[in-house]
Motif scaffolding. Structure first.
Motif, PDB file in Angstrom:
ATOM      1  N   ARG A  52       0.812  -1.218   0.000  1.00  0.00           N
ATOM      2  CA  ARG A  52       0.000   0.000   0.000  1.00  0.00           C
ATOM      3  C   ARG A  52       0.849   1.273   0.000  1.00  0.00           C
ATOM      4  O   ARG A  52       0.451   2.291  -0.542  1.00  0.00           O
ATOM      5  CB  ARG A  52      -0.913  -0.032   1.213  1.00  0.00           C
TER       6      ARG A  52
ATOM      7  N   SER B  44      -9.898   7.774  -6.322  1.00  0.00           N
ATOM      8  CA  SER B  44      -8.573   7.152  -6.301  1.00  0.00           C
ATOM      9  C   SER B  44      -8.480   6.079  -5.233  1.00  0.00           C
ATOM     10  O   SER B  44      -9.084   6.188  -4.165  1.00  0.00           O
ATOM     11  CB  SER B  44      -7.483   8.198  -6.047  1.00  0.00           C
ATOM     12  N   SER B  45      -7.681   5.079  -5.547  1.00  0.00           N
ATOM     13  CA  SER B  45      -7.255   4.100  -4.558  1.00  0.00           C
ATOM     14  C   SER B  45      -6.447   4.830  -3.485  1.00  0.00           C
ATOM     15  O   SER B  45      -5.795   5.834  -3.779  1.00  0.00           O
ATOM     16  CB  SER B  45      -6.378   3.064  -5.259  1.00  0.00           C
TER      17      SER B  45
ATOM     18  N   ALA C 240      -1.019   5.147  -6.450  1.00  0.00           N
ATOM     19  CA  ALA C 240      -2.223   5.626  -7.135  1.00  0.00           C
ATOM     20  C   ALA C 240      -2.462   7.099  -6.819  1.00  0.00           C
ATOM     21  O   ALA C 240      -2.786   7.890  -7.708  1.00  0.00           O
ATOM     22  CB  ALA C 240      -3.438   4.795  -6.747  1.00  0.00           C
TER      23      ALA C 240
ATOM     24  N   GLU D 230     -11.517   3.168  -0.568  1.00  0.00           N
ATOM     25  CA  GLU D 230     -10.798   1.965  -0.134  1.00  0.00           C
ATOM     26  C   GLU D 230     -10.946   0.807  -1.126  1.00  0.00           C
ATOM     27  O   GLU D 230      -9.983   0.093  -1.414  1.00  0.00           O
ATOM     28  CB  GLU D 230     -11.301   1.539   1.255  1.00  0.00           C
ATOM     29  N   ASP D 231     -12.130   0.610  -1.663  1.00  0.00           N
ATOM     30  CA  ASP D 231     -12.373  -0.519  -2.574  1.00  0.00           C
ATOM     31  C   ASP D 231     -11.607  -0.424  -3.892  1.00  0.00           C
ATOM     32  O   ASP D 231     -11.546  -1.402  -4.640  1.00  0.00           O
ATOM     33  CB  ASP D 231     -13.867  -0.655  -2.883  1.00  0.00           C
ATOM     34  N   LEU D 232     -11.018   0.723  -4.187  1.00  0.00           N
ATOM     35  CA  LEU D 232     -10.241   0.849  -5.423  1.00  0.00           C
ATOM     36  C   LEU D 232      -8.819   0.320  -5.256  1.00  0.00           C
ATOM     37  O   LEU D 232      -8.061   0.238  -6.215  1.00  0.00           O
ATOM     38  CB  LEU D 232     -10.235   2.301  -5.906  1.00  0.00           C
ATOM     39  N   TYR D 233      -8.464  -0.061  -4.032  1.00  0.00           N
ATOM     40  CA  TYR D 233      -7.226  -0.811  -3.776  1.00  0.00           C
ATOM     41  C   TYR D 233      -7.671  -2.262  -3.768  1.00  0.00           C
ATOM     42  O   TYR D 233      -8.177  -2.771  -2.786  1.00  0.00           O
ATOM     43  CB  TYR D 233      -6.632  -0.384  -2.431  1.00  0.00           C
ATOM     44  N   ASP D 234      -7.521  -2.908  -4.904  1.00  0.00           N
ATOM     45  CA  ASP D 234      -8.209  -4.172  -5.150  1.00  0.00           C
ATOM     46  C   ASP D 234      -7.222  -5.235  -5.622  1.00  0.00           C
ATOM     47  O   ASP D 234      -6.224  -4.935  -6.265  1.00  0.00           O
ATOM     48  CB  ASP D 234      -9.276  -3.914  -6.222  1.00  0.00           C
TER      49      ASP D 234
ATOM     50  N   VAL E 107     -13.640  -2.964  -7.869  1.00  0.00           N
ATOM     51  CA  VAL E 107     -13.696  -1.829  -8.794  1.00  0.00           C
ATOM     52  C   VAL E 107     -14.954  -1.917  -9.652  1.00  0.00           C
ATOM     53  O   VAL E 107     -15.663  -0.926  -9.837  1.00  0.00           O
ATOM     54  CB  VAL E 107     -12.424  -1.752  -9.670  1.00  0.00           C
TER      55      VAL E 107
ATOM     56  N   VAL F 206      -6.887   3.343 -10.124  1.00  0.00           N
ATOM     57  CA  VAL F 206      -6.985   2.087  -9.407  1.00  0.00           C
ATOM     58  C   VAL F 206      -5.622   1.481  -9.105  1.00  0.00           C
ATOM     59  O   VAL F 206      -4.631   1.759  -9.770  1.00  0.00           O
ATOM     60  CB  VAL F 206      -7.825   1.059 -10.188  1.00  0.00           C
ATOM     61  N   THR F 207      -5.625   0.630  -8.087  1.00  0.00           N
ATOM     62  CA  THR F 207      -4.504  -0.249  -7.794  1.00  0.00           C
ATOM     63  C   THR F 207      -5.072  -1.658  -7.860  1.00  0.00           C
ATOM     64  O   THR F 207      -5.812  -2.075  -6.975  1.00  0.00           O
ATOM     65  CB  THR F 207      -3.934   0.007  -6.380  1.00  0.00           C
TER      66      THR F 207
END
Length: 124
Positions: A21, A52-53, A58, A80-84, A90, A108-109
């Motif tokens: 992260r 954004s993540s 990101a 938070e959900d965009l760090y996937d 996503v 995204v990540t």
């Protein structure tokens, strides 16, 4: 019609002993992000809904984009959900974007981009 622009973060650095992260961009990631956002500017790109993540790489990519696009930093929504891991979160996030929002940029990540593309094609 809704316009969604998906952007994967720039090239990250593995030099640092940090959590995934907290992994930063490497120099190439900064340069490539500038190249991509300048292509958007050349195409008269417009977007005011930026998500954004929370991952450092990101957010760094996002800040390059908003600086070039002249969008205030306080207009970024960190989700938070965009760090996937595989992109499912996503896709779910995209499905839940309210109908009254027409233009969206999502940084995204996603660890497994190829798996995300499969989900995206199934979603479309």
């Amino acid at each position: 019609m809704k316009s969604i622009t998906l952007v994967r973060h720039g090239k990250s650095s593995w030099k640092h002993d940090v959590s995934d992260r907290d992994r930063p961009l490497q120099d190439r990631g900064f340069v490539d992000s500038e190249l991509v956002v300048n292509q958007l500017v050349n195409r008269v790109f417009y977007c005011r809904n930026i998500f954004s993540s929370p991952a450092k790489r990101a957010l760094s990519t996002c800040k390059i984009f908003i600086r070039t696009l002249q969008i205030p930093e306080n207009e970024i929504s960190i989700i938070e959900d965009l760090y996937d891991f595989d992109g499912r979160n996503v896709i779910e996030f995209i499905k839940k974007i309210p109908n009254n929002i027409d233009d969206v940029m999502i940084l995204v990540t996603i660890m497994h981009s190829h798996q995300f593309l499969i989900y995206l094609v199934m979603f479309l």
